[in-house]
Motif scaffolding. Structure first.
Motif, PDB file in Angstrom:
ATOM      1  N   GLU A   1      -4.974   1.545  10.733  1.00 44.46           N
ATOM      2  CA  GLU A   1      -4.343   2.494   9.814  1.00 44.46           C
ATOM      3  C   GLU A   1      -4.493   2.028   8.374  1.00 44.46           C
ATOM      4  OE1 GLU A   1       0.057   4.553   9.033  1.00 44.46           O
ATOM      5  OE2 GLU A   1      -0.204   2.997  10.554  1.00 44.46           O
ATOM      6  N   TRP A   2      -4.391   0.709   8.162  1.00 46.85           N
ATOM      7  CA  TRP A   2      -4.562   0.122   6.831  1.00 46.85           C
ATOM      8  C   TRP A   2      -5.962   0.410   6.296  1.00 46.85           C
ATOM      9  CZ3 TRP A   2      -1.140  -2.627   3.731  1.00 46.85           C
ATOM     10  CH2 TRP A   2      -1.677  -3.389   2.690  1.00 46.85           C
ATOM     11  N   MET A   3      -6.957   0.254   7.146  1.00 47.98           N
ATOM     12  CA  MET A   3      -8.336   0.517   6.745  1.00 47.98           C
ATOM     13  C   MET A   3      -8.578   2.007   6.522  1.00 47.98           C
ATOM     14  SD  MET A   3     -10.082  -2.315   6.505  1.00 47.98           S
ATOM     15  CE  MET A   3     -11.731  -1.645   6.565  1.00 47.98           C
ATOM     16  N   LYS A   4      -8.064   2.829   7.406  1.00 45.03           N
ATOM     17  CA  LYS A   4      -8.297   4.269   7.330  1.00 45.03           C
ATOM     18  C   LYS A   4      -7.708   4.860   6.062  1.00 45.03           C
ATOM     19  CE  LYS A   4      -7.697   8.530   9.976  1.00 45.03           C
ATOM     20  NZ  LYS A   4      -7.154   9.128  11.228  1.00 45.03           N
ATOM     21  N   ALA A   5      -6.539   4.338   5.631  1.00 42.64           N
ATOM     22  CA  ALA A   5      -5.893   4.840   4.417  1.00 42.64           C
ATOM     23  C   ALA A   5      -6.529   4.289   3.151  1.00 42.64           C
ATOM     24  CB  ALA A   5      -4.402   4.503   4.451  1.00 42.64           C
TER      25      ALA A   5
ATOM     26  N   CYS B   1       0.859  -1.180   0.000  1.00 47.49           N
ATOM     27  CA  CYS B   1       0.000   0.000   0.000  1.00 47.49           C
ATOM     28  C   CYS B   1       0.895   1.230   0.000  1.00 47.49           C
ATOM     29  CB  CYS B   1      -0.924   0.004   1.216  1.00 47.49           C
ATOM     30  SG  CYS B   1      -2.089   1.393   1.228  1.00 47.49           S
ATOM     31  N   ALA B   2       0.963   1.911  -1.126  1.00 43.35           N
ATOM     32  CA  ALA B   2       1.838   3.079  -1.253  1.00 43.35           C
ATOM     33  C   ALA B   2       1.367   4.241  -0.394  1.00 43.35           C
ATOM     34  CB  ALA B   2       1.916   3.503  -2.721  1.00 43.35           C
ATOM     35  N   ALA B   3       0.092   4.275  -0.059  1.00 40.62           N
ATOM     36  CA  ALA B   3      -0.440   5.388   0.735  1.00 40.62           C
ATOM     37  C   ALA B   3       0.233   5.484   2.095  1.00 40.62           C
ATOM     38  CB  ALA B   3      -1.948   5.243   0.901  1.00 40.62           C
ATOM     39  N   ILE B   4       0.626   4.351   2.654  1.00 41.23           N
ATOM     40  CA  ILE B   4       1.301   4.348   3.955  1.00 41.23           C
ATOM     41  C   ILE B   4       2.646   3.632   3.882  1.00 41.23           C
ATOM     42  CG2 ILE B   4      -0.793   4.551   5.343  1.00 41.23           C
ATOM     43  CD1 ILE B   4      -0.819   1.541   5.665  1.00 41.23           C
TER      44      ILE B   4
ATOM     45  N   ARG C   1       3.547   0.493   3.257  1.00 40.28           N
ATOM     46  CA  ARG C   1       3.563  -0.671   4.140  1.00 40.28           C
ATOM     47  C   ARG C   1       3.126  -1.919   3.382  1.00 40.28           C
ATOM     48  NH1 ARG C   1       1.216   1.186   8.692  1.00 40.28           N
ATOM     49  NH2 ARG C   1       3.301   1.543   9.529  1.00 40.28           N
ATOM     50  N   CYS C   2       3.777  -3.026   3.751  1.00 45.13           N
ATOM     51  CA  CYS C   2       3.424  -4.335   3.202  1.00 45.13           C
ATOM     52  C   CYS C   2       2.626  -5.096   4.246  1.00 45.13           C
ATOM     53  CB  CYS C   2       4.694  -5.112   2.844  1.00 45.13           C
ATOM     54  SG  CYS C   2       4.375  -6.760   2.158  1.00 45.13           S
ATOM     55  N   SER C   3       1.513  -5.669   3.826  1.00 42.26           N
ATOM     56  CA  SER C   3       0.660  -6.382   4.780  1.00 42.26           C
ATOM     57  C   SER C   3      -0.361  -7.216   4.029  1.00 42.26           C
ATOM     58  CB  SER C   3      -0.044  -5.388   5.704  1.00 42.26           C
ATOM     59  OG  SER C   3      -0.913  -6.045   6.596  1.00 42.26           O
ATOM     60  N   ASP C   4      -0.931  -8.163   4.745  1.00 43.51           N
ATOM     61  CA  ASP C   4      -2.115  -8.853   4.225  1.00 43.51           C
ATOM     62  C   ASP C   4      -3.366  -8.273   4.862  1.00 43.51           C
ATOM     63  OD1 ASP C   4      -1.780  -9.805   6.795  1.00 43.51           O
ATOM     64  OD2 ASP C   4      -2.422 -11.844   6.324  1.00 43.51           O
ATOM     65  N   GLY C   5      -3.187  -7.188   5.605  1.00 37.92           N
ATOM     66  CA  GLY C   5      -4.305  -6.507   6.247  1.00 37.92           C
ATOM     67  C   GLY C   5      -4.536  -6.926   7.679  1.00 37.92           C
ATOM     68  N   ILE C   6      -3.781  -7.935   8.158  1.00 35.47           N
ATOM     69  CA  ILE C   6      -3.975  -8.424   9.522  1.00 35.47           C
ATOM     70  C   ILE C   6      -2.670  -8.289  10.287  1.00 35.47           C
ATOM     71  CG2 ILE C   6      -4.692 -10.364  10.969  1.00 35.47           C
ATOM     72  CD1 ILE C   6      -6.910  -9.342   9.211  1.00 35.47           C
ATOM     73  N   ASP C   7      -2.525  -7.206  11.033  1.00 40.96           N
ATOM     74  CA  ASP C   7      -1.385  -7.009  11.922  1.00 40.96           C
ATOM     75  C   ASP C   7      -1.714  -5.841  12.844  1.00 40.96           C
ATOM     76  OD1 ASP C   7      -0.888  -4.644  10.445  1.00 40.96           O
ATOM     77  OD2 ASP C   7       0.465  -5.693   9.082  1.00 40.96           O
ATOM     78  N   TRP C   8      -0.720  -5.354  13.584  1.00 40.55           N
ATOM     79  CA  TRP C   8      -0.974  -4.298  14.558  1.00 40.55           C
ATOM     80  C   TRP C   8      -1.486  -3.010  13.924  1.00 40.55           C
ATOM     81  CZ3 TRP C   8       3.747  -4.446  18.439  1.00 40.55           C
ATOM     82  CH2 TRP C   8       3.711  -5.658  19.137  1.00 40.55           C
ATOM     83  N   HIS C   9      -1.214  -2.815  12.628  1.00 38.53           N
ATOM     84  CA  HIS C   9      -1.587  -1.568  11.955  1.00 38.53           C
ATOM     85  C   HIS C   9      -2.889  -1.718  11.156  1.00 38.53           C
ATOM     86  CE1 HIS C   9       2.383  -0.071  13.045  1.00 38.53           C
ATOM     87  NE2 HIS C   9       2.898  -1.179  12.553  1.00 38.53           N
ATOM     88  N   ARG C  10      -3.731  -2.610  11.582  1.00 41.22           N
ATOM     89  CA  ARG C  10      -4.981  -2.893  10.873  1.00 41.22           C
ATOM     90  C   ARG C  10      -5.835  -1.631  10.697  1.00 41.22           C
ATOM     91  NH1 ARG C  10      -7.881  -5.558   7.175  1.00 41.22           N
ATOM     92  NH2 ARG C  10     -10.091  -5.541   7.663  1.00 41.22           N
TER      93      ARG C  10
END
Length: 474
Positions: A344-348, A328-331, A333-342
């Motif tokens: 922030e991932w959704m908000k962005a 996700c270039a907006a933040i 960050r690399c993720s599958d969407g499930i981690d401590w930054h969930r």
């Protein structure tokens, strides 16, 4: 007047029952701990939601994997060969794959650190019950791909790993060699020792007794956190079967757990006066079979590659992991969407913006890019208050309750007003209200009915004739 005092009390009781029936009391197996040396970030409202929100991440005791090798992932995303936890497959009691970790239970007395060379101690841990102390690490320990620089040591035989501190430490985000109701105030030799070797961090619960079963011999066990993310549990003294430890006053667990949390404002009020509800969602847990634990048993947990250790787009997409990694270039960050930054991932808006294509890694993200609308509910959470359906149901329920409470309050105000006017008119007969009440008292109204005359129009010409009332006075 007696009625005016009783009605409000009864109404308030009914309203209280209705409100309480709508509150979700989440039953947990947790017990509160006292946190020392670190300010608590405990929120006004906190709740815990179900385990393993994604079935694909649930541990399975039937899963097997190849023997653990010396190659393990490092926090930087590169491969490291510094693991000191490699064992032969001789005396392997159990092994399995748990999506984030592989596990192995073996019999060996070689993995025990003799902490006699000036290990660190904390007076409250050495002489306390349900006490937890936060200490710093000289290295970043990768826990589910997150670099942890502080751990919280608990007298109850576990480490709490989250930077978000609250008193219910046994619920999630722990590393537990043997979580139980240990009390270091029992026995003169009870100690909790720890030492940082810069490449590993060792914690030992030495000669600790169970508060509920202090007639047994003491327990001695360790956990070691290696710089490459490996976790080792070692057991020197296990006087009784772990399955026989009483769980009435404290949960008994062996393994690791992680969770993410989502913040929401109660009643949707975005003001400073609003109360924040922090809901913690446990998304993965490794549970070690308690029947396998005995003296000289070693449990090895080796980390697998996770999305969130990748620092750039190409590494994120090309790494060979068990997850559907997206960038996700907006933040950044690399993720599958499930981690401590969930959250922030959704908000962005990363659920729509993130991609898994190398050719798109050169795309430049700008703040002028139109972002998709982010809903307040989280579709990735399959159950609990975080799900879209549950949030809609909760909103409808709150609206219905608000309507009922509004009607009750209106009726209550009306009754109080009528009774108050009646009392005023009765006590002030010369007032306008008092005069009206006297003119319309029952005896006067009855006399008026006796003297009342009724008229009928029956003829075509509209002639009227009078009929005298035959009502008689009683």
């Amino acid at each position: 007047m007696a009625m005016t005092e009783q009605v409000p009390l009864q109404v308030f009781i009914y309203v209280g029952i209705i409100i309480c029936s709508l509150v979700d009391f989440i039953k947990t197996e947790d017990v509160p701990y006292t946190l020392l040396n670190e300010p608590s970030n405990f929120n006004p409202v906190i709740s815990f939601e179900g385990h393993y929100i994604n079935k694909r991440q649930a541990p399975s005791s039937s899963d097997t994997t190849s023997p653990i090798t010396e190659t393990t992932p490092s926090p930087s995303g590169t491969q490291s060969t510094q693991s000191s936890t490699t064992l032969s497959t001789i005396d392997v009691k159990d092994q399995g794959s748990h999506k984030y970790y592989t596990s192995k239970v073996v019999l060996s007395d070689k993995y025990w650190d003799e902490l006699n060379d000036f290990p660190a101690q904390h007076a409250s841990l050495t002489n306390g019950h349900r006490i937890a102390v936060t200490v710093g690490l000289t290295f970043g320990f990768p826990f589910y791909g997150h670099s942890v620089r502080k751990v919280t040591i608990a007298t109850g035989g576990f480490l709490y790993m989250s930077p978000f501190l609250h008193s219910w430490l046994t619920a999630t985000q722990y590393i537990a060699p043997l979580m139980a109701n240990f009390d270091t105030t029992i026995g003169n030799g009870s100690d909790i020792l720890y030492k940082d070797y810069t490449d590993r961090f060792v914690v030992e619960w030495r000669d600790v007794y169970l508060q509920d079963q202090n007639h047994t011999n003491p327990f001695s066990f360790q956990t070691t956190l290696h710089k490459n993310g490996s976790i080792v549990f070692g057991y020197r003294q296990v006087p009784i079967n772990v399955t026989e430890i009483i769980t009435a006053n404290h949960p008994v667990k062996i393994g690791v757990s992680d969770a993410f949390y989502v913040d929401a404002t109660v009643n949707g009020q975005r003001s400073r006066k609003g109360i924040t509800r922090r809901t913690i969602y446990e998304y993965h847990r490794v549970e070690v079979n308690l029947t396998l634990i005995e003296e000289n048993t070693v449990v090895l947990l080796e980390p697998l590659l996770t999305c969130n250790i990748a620092n750039d787009c190409e590494t994120c997409i090309q790494q060979n992991s068990n997850f559907e990694c997206k960038w996700c270039a907006a933040i950044s960050r690399c993720s599958d969407g499930i981690d401590w930054h969930r959250q922030e991932w959704m908000k962005a808006g990363c659920t729509s913006l993130a991609h898994d294509t190398v050719s798109r890694c050169n795309e430049i993200y700008t703040t002028t890019t139109k972002k998709p609308t982010v809903t307040t509910c989280d579709p990735m959470i399959s159950s609990g208050k975080g799900s879209c359906n549950e949030m809609k149901k909760e909103k409808n329920t709150q609206q219905a309750v608000g309507g009922i409470i509004g009607i009750v309050l209106v009726l209550l105000i009306l009754i109080v007003a009528i009774v108050g006017w009646f009392v005023y008119a009765y006590r002030n007969p010369t007032s306008a209200s008092g005069m009206w009440l006297m003119e319309h008292r029952p005896s006067v109204m009855k006399q008026k009915i006796v003297n009342m005359k009724f008229w009928k129009r029956t003829t075509e010409t509209g002639d009227k004739y009078k009929i005298e009332s035959s009502a008689s006075e009683a």
